[in-house]
Design a protein around this motif. Structure first.
Motif, mmCIF file in Angstrom:
data_model
loop_
_atom_site.group_PDB
_atom_site.id
_atom_site.type_symbol
_atom_site.label_atom_id
_atom_site.label_comp_id
_atom_site.label_asym_id
_atom_site.label_seq_id
_atom_site.Cartn_x
_atom_site.Cartn_y
_atom_site.Cartn_z
ATOM 1 N N ALA A 176 0.844 -1.198 0.000
ATOM 2 C CA ALA A 176 0.000 0.000 0.000
ATOM 3 C C ALA A 176 0.878 1.246 0.000
ATOM 4 O O ALA A 176 0.623 2.200 -0.736
ATOM 5 N N GLY A 177 1.931 1.212 0.819
ATOM 6 C CA GLY A 177 2.828 2.357 0.896
ATOM 7 C C GLY A 177 3.546 2.589 -0.419
ATOM 8 O O GLY A 177 3.648 3.721 -0.902
ATOM 9 N N ALA A 179 2.605 1.543 -3.339
ATOM 10 C CA ALA A 179 1.645 1.942 -4.371
ATOM 11 C C ALA A 179 1.511 3.459 -4.358
ATOM 12 O O ALA A 179 1.505 4.097 -5.404
ATOM 13 N N HIS A 180 1.451 4.019 -3.160
ATOM 14 C CA HIS A 180 1.346 5.475 -3.067
ATOM 15 C C HIS A 180 2.577 6.134 -3.663
ATOM 16 O O HIS A 180 2.490 7.089 -4.430
ATOM 17 N N ASN A 183 2.287 5.780 -7.298
ATOM 18 C CA ASN A 183 1.157 6.508 -7.884
ATOM 19 C C ASN A 183 1.428 7.992 -8.042
ATOM 20 O O ASN A 183 0.896 8.617 -8.959
ATOM 21 N N THR A 184 2.226 8.550 -7.148
ATOM 22 C CA THR A 184 2.499 9.978 -7.255
ATOM 23 C C THR A 184 3.273 10.310 -8.532
ATOM 24 O O THR A 184 2.758 11.051 -9.362
ATOM 25 N N LEU A 186 3.656 8.401 -11.062
ATOM 26 C CA LEU A 186 2.855 7.897 -12.169
ATOM 27 C C LEU A 186 1.763 8.902 -12.526
ATOM 28 O O LEU A 186 1.439 9.103 -13.699
ATOM 29 N N GLY A 187 1.216 9.540 -11.485
ATOM 30 C CA GLY A 187 0.166 10.545 -11.689
ATOM 31 C C GLY A 187 0.628 11.653 -12.595
ATOM 32 O O GLY A 187 -0.005 11.943 -13.614
ATOM 33 N N TYR A 188 1.771 12.278 -12.261
ATOM 34 C CA TYR A 188 2.153 13.422 -13.093
ATOM 35 C C TYR A 188 2.759 13.001 -14.418
ATOM 36 O O TYR A 188 2.583 13.670 -15.426
ATOM 37 N N GLN A 190 1.835 10.426 -16.237
ATOM 38 C CA GLN A 190 0.707 10.113 -17.122
ATOM 39 C C GLN A 190 0.020 11.398 -17.595
ATOM 40 O O GLN A 190 -0.304 11.552 -18.771
ATOM 41 N N ASN A 191 -0.186 12.314 -16.651
ATOM 42 C CA ASN A 191 -0.840 13.574 -16.996
ATOM 43 C C ASN A 191 0.004 14.373 -17.993
ATOM 44 O O ASN A 191 -0.519 14.924 -18.958
ATOM 45 N N GLN A 263 12.302 7.839 -10.683
ATOM 46 C CA GLN A 263 11.859 7.498 -9.326
ATOM 47 C C GLN A 263 11.158 6.160 -9.283
ATOM 48 O O GLN A 263 11.380 5.355 -8.381
ATOM 49 N N SER B 18 2.166 19.765 -13.186
ATOM 50 C CA SER B 18 1.481 18.980 -14.192
ATOM 51 C C SER B 18 -0.004 19.365 -14.259
ATOM 52 O O SER B 18 -0.564 19.555 -15.341
ATOM 53 N N GLY B 82 -3.118 9.071 -4.036
ATOM 54 C CA GLY B 82 -2.586 7.797 -4.523
ATOM 55 C C GLY B 82 -2.622 6.759 -3.425
ATOM 56 O O GLY B 82 -2.194 5.633 -3.608
ATOM 57 N N TYR B 83 -3.154 7.150 -2.287
ATOM 58 C CA TYR B 83 -3.115 6.263 -1.135
ATOM 59 C C TYR B 83 -4.514 6.152 -0.584
ATOM 60 O O TYR B 83 -5.066 7.131 -0.097
ATOM 61 N N PRO B 105 -2.813 7.319 -10.295
ATOM 62 C CA PRO B 105 -2.766 8.276 -11.405
ATOM 63 C C PRO B 105 -4.180 8.527 -11.929
ATOM 64 O O PRO B 105 -5.012 7.637 -11.881
ATOM 65 N N TRP B 106 -4.419 9.734 -12.423
ATOM 66 C CA TRP B 106 -5.775 10.095 -12.820
ATOM 67 C C TRP B 106 -5.883 10.145 -14.333
ATOM 68 O O TRP B 106 -4.872 10.187 -15.038
#
Lengths: 442, 304
Positions: A176-177, A179-180, A183-184, A186-188, A190-191, A263, B18, B82-83, B105-106
């Motif tokens: 879970a940790g 993934a966070h 995800n961070t 990955l979020g930007y 992807q955007n 990262q 972003s 993300g959490y 990610p969104w």
């Protein structure tokens, strides 16, 4: 109740219904009994008066008397009352088999000349053969042994399952940790790619406009009007897309994206290092590396509020199972983080002595009360709410350290903090030939 | 209309850069990594939408959104995280009262759409006052509270304390709940997540589609974060109370949701603030469709 019937049954199955004789029987009568084929297997005859056993007369004792010269004439008519063993072996019906067997074994005579009498509430029921009793006992023991073996193997497999579930629990938390953490970026990333794609289309359409303009300019037949229209079109596109500014911004976003991807790669590498899936189970490793690896993985739990102070000394490599020691360190670090309610410090130190490598992990968290300090390594001992901890983390830690021939100690003061000290021998007579419990479970 | 204002908070500046790029053409974008700065901006300026990360070193996003609710009630609140741990999602309902709970990610298009929707709703609610003490009209019918729970104790607790002010209906199965909903709209629903064998998610989502003024409180021992996030987005539940819930907590929350119901009823412009996202689960979509259909037929029959 169930137990009583069960034990009653055990003795009951040993009963041989034999008509008892009265103490007033004569020796001659007894002689007739013993020589009767029906009693040929009997070692002894029960003597009963008014329903209560008063003794036993054994074939051996009988012959002792009767084989003497004139014995038949002298004693033949006399009642056997005087000749019997007045203290026969008695077994109450509802006694457990084991108790009866113990009693009989303790009191029987050698050579074996008498069997035992079974009574219920002191009243005669029948005769039990000692050999049968021993046989039944042996069978019961065999069954017990089998049961024990079964229980043992069940325990072993449930222990494996528990070790596995602890692994899964800490794994789940870790995943879970992580993934966070993934995800961070990955979020930007992807955007940024999505924005880049849109911008790319705009740029493409502008280039097409410019190319058309260039074509028009080079075309001798193109009219002023055509060129003006083309220029107008380009100007419109420029006005609503503001491509120049976006391209400038995009440059930064590209850099961010590369950083984010780096990262993510680093996180994946950390995961790989931590699991050591691609390495041998046992190898020579510098524990400082294991500590770094565990810190990388545990970063998510620690980073927000825990200041990590490292004093990693120059220590020799030791032969060990790195994936297991990684697990030990991660467990200690996350425990420490959980012990700190607000911001705190985690002090990790390594050094070596002549024969051993030492690691200390100290936090300034809430500490462990003295009354539970001795129990923290016990399996299933946990202070966390039901469902949150398996109570196996430190038990597994302890087991792993022991298997490496090392020791782990804890020092703690409530309100001041806790320090774990691990000592691992440099030359290990490592018990690693067999896969560790946690390994076997995977 | 001038460009709506968007406030972005994340501890990772790259996320901010972003997102800004995603919105800069249509919005006036503020961004910061500092929650205090965010609150200051909210006080100084009319902000349409605030988008916050959850896990940040100085303050949790749900807490920040709670503060934002006080500082600028009309601003629409969105969490982008993300959490997804349970505590965070519960706090985002109860404290943050978020409009949407979005995951990293969104999807760029989806986020754009949600922010645009939120900005339009905010613009409309700037025009009305959010907190006015509207005297409850004694002549109007009593508010109806529907309790959907297998366990009678929730209904009992509510009955003991609020029966003089509200009509309290206890439904222990979906059929009964539907009959009651067919009779008349309800003001507040207090619901567990399962009713007998039925997973009530789709019922809550349908209720909200049927009457956006209805306020939903979930009281449950279930703790499935992803289902909760779905209920935030698609049913706009306004409270999530883990069982066992104390009597005081339940009653207090129920009272505040009754007030919310009155406020929304008196100012229908506000009901869009709880507009729901479309149901994502295909099976639930069908269930919700059937439920609405049956409800419609029941109502037609009752009306006739």
């Amino acid at each position: 109740m169930q137990q009583a019937t069960q034990t009653g049954k055990e003795i009951f199955s040993l009963i041989n219904t034999i008509d008892a004789i009265s103490p007033d029987c004569s020796l001659e009568d007894v002689a007739a009994f013993f020589s009767h084929p029906k009693y040929s297997k009997l070692l002894s005859l029960p003597v009963v008066e008014e329903g209560h056993p008063v003794g036993m007369i054994s074939r051996y004792r009988f012959m002792d008397i009767y084989l003497k010269r004139y014995a038949r004439e002298l004693h033949g008519k006399r009642p056997i009352r005087k000749f019997i063993n007045g203290k026969p072996l008695l077994v109450e019906l509802d006694q457990p088999l084991a108790v009866a067997a113990r009693h009989v074994l303790a009191n029987m005579q050698f050579p074996l000349t008498e069997d035992f009498i079974v009574t219920q509430g002191g009243r005669y029921l029948g005769v039990g053969f000692v050999m049968d009793l021993l046989h039944a006992m042996e069978q019961q023991m065999r069954a017990n042994t089998m049961e024990l073996e079964q229980a043992n193997s069940q325990l072993k497999s449930s222990q494996l399952a528990l070790v596995q579930s602890e692994k899964m629990a800490s794994l789940g938390q870790m995943v879970a940790g992580i993934a966070h953490e993934i995800n961070t970026p990955l979020g930007y990333v992807q955007n940024n790619v999505a924005i880049g794609q849109e911008l790319f289309q705009q740029v493409q359409s502008m280039i097409a406009g410019y190319e058309a303009l260039v074509d028009d300019l080079l075309d001798e037949q193109a009219t002023e009007g055509q060129i003006a229209a083309q220029m107008q079109q380009i100007a419109e596109k420029r006005a609503d897309a503001n491509v120049q500014e976006m391209l400038g911004e995009m440059q930064g976003l590209m850099e961010d994206s590369l950083y984010g991807i780096a990262q993510i790669s680093e996180l994946v590498l950390n995961l790989k290092n931590f699991s050591r899936m691609d390495a041998a189970a046992t190898e020579a490793v510098n524990l400082n590396e294991c500590i770094e690896s565990a810190l990388n993985i545990g970063r998510n739990v620690l980073k927000d509020r825990v200041e990590v102070i490292k004093e990693l000394g120059d220590i020799p490599k030791i032969s060990c199972a790195p994936s297991q020691l990684n697990q030990v360190f991660l467990n200690l670090f996350t425990n420490a983080a959980q012990a700190m309610e607000g911001p705190g410090k985690l002090h990790i130190k390594t050094w070596s002595s002549e024969s051993a490598v030492h690691i200390s992990v100290a936090d300034n968290g809430k500490g462990i009360p003295e009354e539970i300090l001795t129990r923290i390594f016990d399996p299933f001992f946990t202070t966390k709410p039901v469902g949150e901890g398996t109570g196996l983390g430190l038990a597994i830690t302890h087991q792993i350290i022991q298997k490496h021939g090392g020791e782990i100690h804890v020092d703690s003061r409530v309100g001041e903090g806790t320090c774990f000290h691990i000592r691992l021998p440099i030359v290990t007579s490592i018990l690693m030939h067999q896969p560790a419990a946690s390994e076997a479970a995977t | 209309m001038s460009k709506p204002t968007l406030l972005l908070i994340d501890d990772e500046e790259r996320i901010l850069r972003s997102l800004r790029m995603l919105f800069f053409s249509g919005y006036k974008v503020h961004m910061t990594t500092d929650p205090q700065e965010a609150i200051r901006i909210l006080r100084d300026e009319r902000v349409h939408v605030i988008v916050s990360d959850q896990r940040m070193p100085l303050m949790q996003g749900s807490e920040l959104l709670g503060l934002a609710r006080e500082a600028s009630p009309a601003t629409m609140r969105i969490l982008l995280t993300g959490y997804s741990d349970l505590d965070a999602s519960i706090a985002s309902v109860n404290e943050g009262e978020v409009f949407r709970y979005l995951m990293k990610p969104w999807d760029a298009e989806e986020v754009k759409k949600v922010v645009a929707e939120a900005a339009a709703i905010a613009e409309a609610s700037f025009a009305v006052q959010l907190h006015v003490d509207v005297p409850v009209d004694a002549a109007s019918s009593k508010p109806r509270v529907l309790i959907m729970d297998n366990d009678e104790s929730t209904a009992k607790t509510v009955h003991e304390t609020l029966s003089d002010r509200c009509e309290i209906i206890w439904a222990s199965d979906a059929q009964h709940a539907m009959e009651e909903l067919a009779k008349q709209d309800v003001s507040v629903v207090v619901s567990d997540l399962t009713l007998g064998e039925t997973n009530v998610g789709y019922i809550l989502k349908t209720i909200k589609q049927l009457n956006p003024q209805t306020q939903c409180i979930v009281v449950t021992s279930f703790n499935d974060t992803s289902r909760l996030i779905e209920l935030i987005n698609q049913a706009q539940i306004t409270r999530f109370l883990p069982k066992p819930v104390s009597k005081n907590l339940l009653v207090r929350n129920l009272e505040s949701m009754l007030e919310r119901f009155h406020a929304v009823r008196n100012q229908p412009a506000l009901q869009n603030r709880q507009a729901v996202a479309p149901i994502s689960d295909p099976q639930e979509k069908i269930q919700a469709g059937n439920f609405l259909g049956m409800l419609g037929r029941l109502r037609a029959r009752m009306g006739a």
